[in-house]
Design a protein around this motif. Structure first.
Motif, PDB file in Angstrom:
ATOM      1  N   VAL A   1      43.713  51.169   5.866  1.00 34.32           N
ATOM      2  CA  VAL A   1      42.831  51.341   7.022  1.00 34.32           C
ATOM      3  C   VAL A   1      42.052  50.046   7.227  1.00 34.32           C
ATOM      4  N   THR A   2      41.774  49.717   8.487  1.00 39.84           N
ATOM      5  CA  THR A   2      40.971  48.523   8.737  1.00 39.84           C
ATOM      6  C   THR A   2      39.497  48.842   8.507  1.00 39.84           C
ATOM      7  N   ARG A   3      38.769  47.852   8.051  1.00 34.19           N
ATOM      8  CA  ARG A   3      37.321  47.987   7.804  1.00 34.19           C
ATOM      9  C   ARG A   3      36.609  48.411   9.094  1.00 34.19           C
ATOM     10  N   GLY A   4      36.975  47.803  10.225  1.00 30.14           N
ATOM     11  CA  GLY A   4      36.330  48.133  11.491  1.00 30.14           C
ATOM     12  C   GLY A   4      36.481  49.595  11.863  1.00 30.14           C
ATOM     13  N   LEU A   5      37.686  50.135  11.704  1.00 24.49           N
ATOM     14  CA  LEU A   5      37.892  51.551  12.024  1.00 24.49           C
ATOM     15  C   LEU A   5      37.068  52.428  11.094  1.00 24.49           C
ATOM     16  N   LEU A   6      37.101  52.145   9.819  1.00 22.59           N
ATOM     17  CA  LEU A   6      36.355  52.963   8.864  1.00 22.59           C
ATOM     18  C   LEU A   6      34.858  52.921   9.156  1.00 22.59           C
ATOM     19  N   ASP A   7      34.318  51.752   9.471  1.00 23.84           N
ATOM     20  CA  ASP A   7      32.888  51.635   9.789  1.00 23.84           C
ATOM     21  C   ASP A   7      32.525  52.461  11.022  1.00 23.84           C
ATOM     22  N   VAL A   8      33.367  52.402  12.063  1.00 22.02           N
ATOM     23  CA  VAL A   8      33.105  53.182  13.281  1.00 22.02           C
ATOM     24  C   VAL A   8      33.159  54.670  12.983  1.00 22.02           C
ATOM     25  N   LEU A   9      34.134  55.103  12.202  1.00 24.24           N
ATOM     26  CA  LEU A   9      34.255  56.526  11.876  1.00 24.24           C
ATOM     27  C   LEU A   9      33.042  57.021  11.092  1.00 24.24           C
ATOM     28  N   LEU A  10      32.567  56.225  10.134  1.00 24.38           N
ATOM     29  CA  LEU A  10      31.390  56.634   9.366  1.00 24.38           C
ATOM     30  C   LEU A  10      30.147  56.689  10.251  1.00 24.38           C
ATOM     31  N   ASP A  11      30.042  55.768  11.215  1.00 25.56           N
ATOM     32  CA  ASP A  11      28.928  55.811  12.177  1.00 25.56           C
ATOM     33  C   ASP A  11      29.007  57.070  13.039  1.00 25.56           C
ATOM     34  N   LEU A  12      30.203  57.415  13.506  1.00 27.10           N
ATOM     35  CA  LEU A  12      30.386  58.640  14.296  1.00 27.10           C
ATOM     36  C   LEU A  12      30.008  59.870  13.477  1.00 27.10           C
ATOM     37  N   ALA A  13      30.400  59.862  12.214  1.00 23.60           N
ATOM     38  CA  ALA A  13      30.092  60.992  11.335  1.00 23.60           C
ATOM     39  C   ALA A  13      28.586  61.156  11.156  1.00 23.60           C
ATOM     40  N   GLU A  14      27.900  60.055  10.949  1.00 20.18           N
ATOM     41  CA  GLU A  14      26.450  60.105  10.775  1.00 20.18           C
ATOM     42  C   GLU A  14      25.766  60.601  12.054  1.00 20.18           C
ATOM     43  N   ASP A  15      26.246  60.123  13.213  1.00 19.44           N
ATOM     44  CA  ASP A  15      25.673  60.550  14.492  1.00 19.44           C
ATOM     45  C   ASP A  15      25.924  62.029  14.772  1.00 19.44           C
ATOM     46  N   ALA A  16      27.064  62.542  14.323  1.00 20.56           N
ATOM     47  CA  ALA A  16      27.427  63.938  14.586  1.00 20.56           C
ATOM     48  C   ALA A  16      26.740  64.923  13.645  1.00 20.56           C
ATOM     49  N   GLU A  17      26.274  64.440  12.512  1.00 23.75           N
ATOM     50  CA  GLU A  17      25.653  65.320  11.515  1.00 23.75           C
ATOM     51  C   GLU A  17      24.512  66.117  12.135  1.00 23.75           C
ATOM     52  N   PRO A  18      24.408  67.406  11.931  1.00 22.57           N
ATOM     53  CA  PRO A  18      25.054  68.239  10.919  1.00 22.57           C
ATOM     54  C   PRO A  18      26.386  68.856  11.361  1.00 22.57           C
ATOM     55  N   LYS A  19      26.887  68.500  12.546  1.00 17.27           N
ATOM     56  CA  LYS A  19      28.176  69.029  12.989  1.00 17.27           C
ATOM     57  C   LYS A  19      29.312  68.311  12.268  1.00 17.27           C
ATOM     58  N   GLU A  20      30.411  69.046  12.103  1.00 18.02           N
ATOM     59  CA  GLU A  20      31.609  68.449  11.533  1.00 18.02           C
ATOM     60  C   GLU A  20      32.325  67.642  12.604  1.00 18.02           C
ATOM     61  N   LEU A  21      33.097  66.675  12.174  1.00 17.14           N
ATOM     62  CA  LEU A  21      33.849  65.823  13.080  1.00 17.14           C
ATOM     63  C   LEU A  21      35.319  65.899  12.689  1.00 17.14           C
ATOM     64  N   ASP A  22      36.204  65.919  13.677  1.00 20.38           N
ATOM     65  CA  ASP A  22      37.647  65.951  13.450  1.00 20.38           C
ATOM     66  C   ASP A  22      38.274  65.011  14.473  1.00 20.38           C
ATOM     67  N   VAL A  23      38.770  63.868  14.010  1.00 19.38           N
ATOM     68  CA  VAL A  23      39.243  62.805  14.891  1.00 19.38           C
ATOM     69  C   VAL A  23      40.689  62.464  14.546  1.00 19.38           C
ATOM     70  N   THR A  24      41.518  62.320  15.578  1.00 21.09           N
ATOM     71  CA  THR A  24      42.896  61.889  15.397  1.00 21.09           C
ATOM     72  C   THR A  24      42.936  60.374  15.240  1.00 21.09           C
ATOM     73  N   LEU A  25      43.694  59.912  14.247  1.00 19.41           N
ATOM     74  CA  LEU A  25      43.811  58.485  13.972  1.00 19.41           C
ATOM     75  C   LEU A  25      45.219  57.993  14.302  1.00 19.41           C
ATOM     76  N   SER A  26      45.305  56.735  14.714  1.00 21.57           N
ATOM     77  CA  SER A  26      46.583  56.107  15.014  1.00 21.57           C
ATOM     78  C   SER A  26      46.739  54.862  14.159  1.00 21.57           C
ATOM     79  N   SER A  27      47.999  54.498  13.935  1.00 24.64           N
ATOM     80  CA  SER A  27      48.275  53.336  13.089  1.00 24.64           C
ATOM     81  C   SER A  27      49.021  52.258  13.861  1.00 24.64           C
ATOM     82  N   THR A  28      49.026  51.090  13.273  1.00 25.93           N
ATOM     83  CA  THR A  28      49.755  49.938  13.780  1.00 25.93           C
ATOM     84  C   THR A  28      50.609  49.411  12.632  1.00 25.93           C
ATOM     85  N   PRO A  29      51.892  49.124  12.875  1.00 23.52           N
ATOM     86  CA  PRO A  29      52.717  48.566  11.793  1.00 23.52           C
ATOM     87  C   PRO A  29      52.160  47.219  11.324  1.00 23.52           C
TER      88      PRO A  29
END
Length: 137
Positions: free
Chosen positions: A4-32
């Motif tokens: 996983v790229t650092r940028g994607l992981l950082d954004v996802l953790l920020d989204l998770a913190e913003d959504a708290e206390p709600k759960e988050l479920d996000v579809t991820l895509s990859s690049t070869p």
């Protein structure tokens, strides 16, 4: 092994913190790996998680017809889910995919892990690289 790229992981953790206390479920895509400008030292076909699809994309049709139209075809074999009051593991309530990244508070370097759909923890490698530029043309 999951990449996983650092940028994607950082954004996802920020989204998770913003959504708290709600759960988050996000579809991820990859690049070869071969699509990156930098040699990652990986097999060219190795998928690297680089993008996410906003959870609300396609929601009205999904709610009515039960189809996920918010995920581009051929993408979305990985998910990012959060457990704000839970444990760092895959649960029966999670929307499972081939790879599931799970995060819990406090949303830092020790609060996420990768699992396969049966709940076995996978090695997660965070790459400090930028994904290749994409265009709509």
């Amino acid at each position: 092994m999951v990449y996983v790229t650092r940028g994607l992981l950082d954004v996802l953790l920020d989204l998770a913190e913003d959504a708290e206390p709600k759960e988050l479920d996000v579809t991820l895509s990859s690049t070869p790996a071969e699509k990156f400008d930098t040699d990652l030292g990986l097999d060219p076909e190795t998928p690297v998680l680089t993008h996410f699809v906003l959870p609300e994309a396609g929601w009205p049709v999904s709610a009515v017809f039960g189809m996920d139209i918010g995920t581009p075809a051929g993408r979305g074999r990985a998910r990012f889910v959060t457990h704000p009051q839970g444990r760092l593991e895959v649960t029966q309530r999670d929307h499972l995919a081939a790879v599931v990244l799970v995060a819990v508070p406090p949303w830092d370097e020790r609060s996420y892990a990768a699992f396969d759909r049966s709940g076995r923890q996978l090695e997660l490698v965070v790459l400090d690289v930028e994904p290749p530029q994409e265009s709509l043309a």
